[in-house]
Motif scaffolding. Structure first.
Motif, PDB file in Angstrom:
ATOM      1  N   ASN A  67       0.798  -1.229   0.000  1.00 20.08           N
ATOM      2  CA  ASN A  67       0.000   0.000   0.000  1.00 20.08           C
ATOM      3  C   ASN A  67       0.830   1.278   0.000  1.00 20.08           C
ATOM      4  N   THR A  68       2.128   1.152  -0.184  1.00 19.96           N
ATOM      5  CA  THR A  68       3.005   2.317  -0.251  1.00 19.96           C
ATOM      6  C   THR A  68       3.951   2.162  -1.441  1.00 19.96           C
ATOM      7  N   VAL A  69       4.590   3.256  -1.799  1.00 20.98           N
ATOM      8  CA  VAL A  69       5.499   3.248  -2.937  1.00 20.98           C
ATOM      9  C   VAL A  69       6.878   3.716  -2.486  1.00 20.98           C
ATOM     10  N   ALA A  70       7.885   2.884  -2.716  1.00 23.61           N
ATOM     11  CA  ALA A  70       9.248   3.199  -2.310  1.00 23.61           C
ATOM     12  C   ALA A  70       9.909   4.128  -3.320  1.00 23.61           C
ATOM     13  N   LEU A  71      10.922   4.839  -2.858  1.00 24.76           N
ATOM     14  CA  LEU A  71      11.644   5.761  -3.739  1.00 24.76           C
ATOM     15  C   LEU A  71      12.268   5.048  -4.928  1.00 24.76           C
ATOM     16  N   VAL A  72      12.750   3.818  -4.724  1.00 26.43           N
ATOM     17  CA  VAL A  72      13.336   3.099  -5.861  1.00 26.43           C
ATOM     18  C   VAL A  72      12.276   2.812  -6.917  1.00 26.43           C
ATOM     19  N   GLU A  73      11.040   2.573  -6.477  1.00 25.27           N
ATOM     20  CA  GLU A  73       9.963   2.311  -7.421  1.00 25.27           C
ATOM     21  C   GLU A  73       9.580   3.576  -8.186  1.00 25.27           C
ATOM     22  N   VAL A  74       9.592   4.712  -7.500  1.00 23.95           N
ATOM     23  CA  VAL A  74       9.336   5.987  -8.165  1.00 23.95           C
ATOM     24  C   VAL A  74      10.425   6.259  -9.196  1.00 23.95           C
ATOM     25  N   ALA A  75      11.670   6.020  -8.792  1.00 22.13           N
ATOM     26  CA  ALA A  75      12.795   6.262  -9.700  1.00 22.13           C
ATOM     27  C   ALA A  75      12.673   5.433 -10.970  1.00 22.13           C
ATOM     28  N   GLU A  76      12.297   4.172 -10.834  1.00 18.99           N
ATOM     29  CA  GLU A  76      12.148   3.323 -12.013  1.00 18.99           C
ATOM     30  C   GLU A  76      11.001   3.807 -12.893  1.00 18.99           C
ATOM     31  N   ASP A  77       9.878   4.108 -12.278  1.00 16.30           N
ATOM     32  CA  ASP A  77       8.714   4.492 -13.063  1.00 16.30           C
ATOM     33  C   ASP A  77       8.946   5.805 -13.818  1.00 16.30           C
ATOM     34  N   LEU A  78       9.700   6.705 -13.239  1.00 16.26           N
ATOM     35  CA  LEU A  78       9.966   7.993 -13.878  1.00 16.26           C
ATOM     36  C   LEU A  78      11.085   7.916 -14.909  1.00 16.26           C
ATOM     37  N   GLY A  79      11.677   6.741 -15.070  1.00 18.97           N
ATOM     38  CA  GLY A  79      12.719   6.578 -16.071  1.00 18.97           C
ATOM     39  C   GLY A  79      14.107   6.967 -15.613  1.00 18.97           C
ATOM     40  N   TYR A  80      14.275   7.214 -14.322  1.00 23.00           N
ATOM     41  CA  TYR A  80      15.573   7.648 -13.808  1.00 23.00           C
ATOM     42  C   TYR A  80      16.606   6.523 -13.721  1.00 23.00           C
ATOM     43  N   LEU A  81      16.168   5.275 -13.826  1.00 24.00           N
ATOM     44  CA  LEU A  81      17.100   4.154 -13.706  1.00 24.00           C
ATOM     45  C   LEU A  81      17.619   3.661 -15.050  1.00 24.00           C
ATOM     46  N   GLY A  82      17.184   4.288 -16.135  1.00 23.89           N
ATOM     47  CA  GLY A  82      17.685   3.900 -17.446  1.00 23.89           C
ATOM     48  C   GLY A  82      17.422   2.437 -17.742  1.00 23.89           C
ATOM     49  N   ASP A  83      18.494   1.693 -18.052  1.00 21.62           N
ATOM     50  CA  ASP A  83      18.335   0.276 -18.393  1.00 21.62           C
ATOM     51  C   ASP A  83      18.406  -0.640 -17.172  1.00 21.62           C
ATOM     52  N   VAL A  84      18.488  -0.064 -15.980  1.00 24.11           N
ATOM     53  CA  VAL A  84      18.482  -0.855 -14.750  1.00 24.11           C
ATOM     54  C   VAL A  84      17.030  -1.121 -14.359  1.00 24.11           C
ATOM     55  N   LYS A  85      16.712  -2.382 -14.102  1.00 28.54           N
ATOM     56  CA  LYS A  85      15.355  -2.791 -13.764  1.00 28.54           C
ATOM     57  C   LYS A  85      15.283  -3.299 -12.328  1.00 28.54           C
ATOM     58  N   LEU A  86      14.127  -3.138 -11.726  1.00 29.23           N
ATOM     59  CA  LEU A  86      13.902  -3.649 -10.383  1.00 29.23           C
ATOM     60  C   LEU A  86      13.204  -5.000 -10.433  1.00 29.23           C
ATOM     61  N   GLU A  87      13.584  -5.872  -9.519  1.00 26.82           N
ATOM     62  CA  GLU A  87      12.908  -7.168  -9.350  1.00 26.82           C
ATOM     63  C   GLU A  87      12.371  -7.239  -7.935  1.00 26.82           C
ATOM     64  N   TRP A  88      11.040  -7.180  -7.811  1.00 20.10           N
ATOM     65  CA  TRP A  88      10.410  -7.257  -6.497  1.00 20.10           C
ATOM     66  C   TRP A  88      10.492  -8.690  -5.989  1.00 20.10           C
ATOM     67  N   VAL A  89      11.076  -8.872  -4.798  1.00 17.50           N
ATOM     68  CA  VAL A  89      11.247 -10.199  -4.205  1.00 17.50           C
ATOM     69  C   VAL A  89      10.091 -10.532  -3.268  1.00 17.50           C
ATOM     70  N   SER A  90       9.745  -9.557  -2.423  1.00 18.08           N
ATOM     71  CA  SER A  90       8.683  -9.751  -1.434  1.00 18.08           C
ATOM     72  C   SER A  90       8.450  -8.422  -0.748  1.00 18.08           C
ATOM     73  N   ASN A  91       7.527  -8.406   0.202  1.00 12.93           N
ATOM     74  CA  ASN A  91       7.363  -7.243   1.063  1.00 12.93           C
ATOM     75  C   ASN A  91       8.163  -7.448   2.338  1.00 12.93           C
ATOM     76  N   THR A  92       8.724  -6.382   2.852  1.00 14.00           N
ATOM     77  CA  THR A  92       9.528  -6.470   4.057  1.00 14.00           C
ATOM     78  C   THR A  92       8.668  -6.287   5.293  1.00 14.00           C
ATOM     79  N   THR A  93       9.119  -6.836   6.408  1.00 12.44           N
ATOM     80  CA  THR A  93       8.397  -6.708   7.662  1.00 12.44           C
ATOM     81  C   THR A  93       8.928  -5.556   8.510  1.00 12.44           C
ATOM     82  N   SER A  94      10.164  -5.120   8.246  1.00 11.46           N
ATOM     83  CA  SER A  94      10.758  -4.016   9.006  1.00 11.46           C
ATOM     84  C   SER A  94      12.037  -3.570   8.332  1.00 11.46           C
ATOM     85  N   GLY A  95      12.534  -2.419   8.755  1.00 12.37           N
ATOM     86  CA  GLY A  95      13.802  -1.935   8.225  1.00 12.37           C
ATOM     87  C   GLY A  95      14.963  -2.881   8.507  1.00 12.37           C
TER      88      GLY A  95
END
Length: 367
Positions: A67-95
């Motif tokens: 239910n939230t969006v991480a900065l890395v996800e924003v960066a990817e969606d806005l095209g700031y990561l270029g050819d680097v792609k994110l692979e979502w593994v799971s949701n985290t339980t804590s920092g």
């Protein structure tokens, strides 16, 4: 976010990084060995084989939050990561769990409270902080709430009382400890303030049902409780620490940085650009982007809480780390037995991979 030589203060509830000093080195070694053997097992094997062939990894593994969006996800969606792609593994339980996953090569990037980052590195984890990713300001902060009619008014009134926190050994515990110490409580008196792990979504109910005396609330949970009424803030983290301030960092493994310097620069600088985009873009547009990202990733989530988003929270331009981001917690870390003497900040962080020196360029959404 732990087993911190303070058994009188904490309950035996789940500690995501508990006992890490005794097992992080073994866990990291085991994970690395497994990676070398299981050459056909997805992202981890790809990262190792890519480095050995002299080509850099272009897929970066991470954990998200529902239910939230991480900065890395924003960066990817806005095209700031270029050819680097994110692979979502799971949701985290804590920092702490997030950065422990990085240390053991289950993911490549993760973030946590500064004190948890320091604890992990002091325990021997091969990671380094590369950019601030969350902080507190006048709009985005955490409050420590009591019921309106509660007799608790001062820090001394907390002796013998229960405070609900999301996890142990992390941001909330550090702020509480600092508040109590600054208010003149002795170490023995501080030990009598009991921290109880309660899931954030259940904290308000636990407070209103008098299962705890104080509830830690931030973000949408704080706004909802205030809208319902009947609670008041005893203190806030911005009030205790002084704000605005940066409170947590993304980390990368040392071997990932060494083998993938260009990918690391792209990733970290992309996050820096995302920070500035959130800082400078009208709030309604930021929320709309969050909603778009959540809809596209298809994880059966709610966007209801997004309307409460107020600010990126990161205090430093582009998330650039400063030494004081770590040293401001020295007293707490020493009292918790995490460090002895002065901090060696040189081994904790680097700004080498953050190349952002000007505001982020106009974004081009991937649609």
């Amino acid at each position: 976010m732990k087993n911190r030589n303070q058994p009188a203060r904490t309950t035996p509830a789940a500690d995501p990084a508990g006992g890490i000093a005794g097992r992080i080195a073994a866990a990291a070694a085991a994970a690395m060995a497994l990676t070398l053997v299981l050459t056909g097992c997805g992202g981890a094997a790809t990262a190792q084989s890519g480095g050995s062939q002299g080509t850099e990894v272009k897929t970066v593994r991470y954990q998200g939050s529902p239910n939230t969006v991480a900065l890395v996800e924003v960066a990817e969606d806005l095209g700031y990561l270029g050819d680097v792609k994110l692979e979502w593994v799971s949701n985290t339980t804590s920092g702490p769990q997030s950065i422990q996953s990085v240390a053991t090569d289950q993911t490549d990037i993760g973030g946590a409270f500064t004190g948890a980052v320091i604890k992990l590195i002091e325990a021997g984890a091969p990671v380094k902080a590369v950019i601030n990713y969350y902080g507190e300001d006048k709009d985005t902060f955490t409050g420590y709430y009591v019921e309106e009619g509660s007799p608790i008014r001062t820090a001394r009134d907390l002796i013998g009382k229960k405070i609900a926190v999301n996890t142990l050994g992390a941001h909330h515990e550090a702020v509480i400890n600092t508040h109590l110490k600054n208010s003149g409580l002795t170490p023995e008196e501080i030990k009598q303030v009991q921290l109880v792990v309660v899931p954030p979504n259940e904290t308000e109910v636990a407070l209103r049902k008098k299962q705890v005396d104080v509830g830690t609330l931030g973000g949408v949970l704080q706004d909802r409780a205030l809208a319902e009424g009947g609670v008041r803030a005893l203190f806030t983290d911005v009030g205790v620490i002084g704000g605005p301030f940066d409170a947590g960092q993304y980390v990368l493994r040392n071997d990932f940085l060494a083998k993938n310097p260009e990918t690391s620069r792209t990733l970290v600088t992309g996050v820096a650009q995302a920070i500035e985009w959130e800082r400078t873009t009208p709030r309604d547009q930021v929320i709309a982007k969050f909603e778009e990202i959540i809809a596209k990733r298809g994880r059966n989530e709610s966007t209801e809480a997004l309307k409460y988003w107020k600010s990126v929270g990161v205090a430093s331009p582009g998330g650039r780390i400063q030494e004081r981001d770590f040293t401001r917690w020295s007293d707490y870390l020493q009292s918790a037995g995490i460090i002895n003497g002065e901090l060696d900040t040189g081994k904790l962080y680097t700004n080498e991979f953050n190349l952002l020196e000007t505001p982020a360029p106009a974004a081009t959404s991937k649609g």
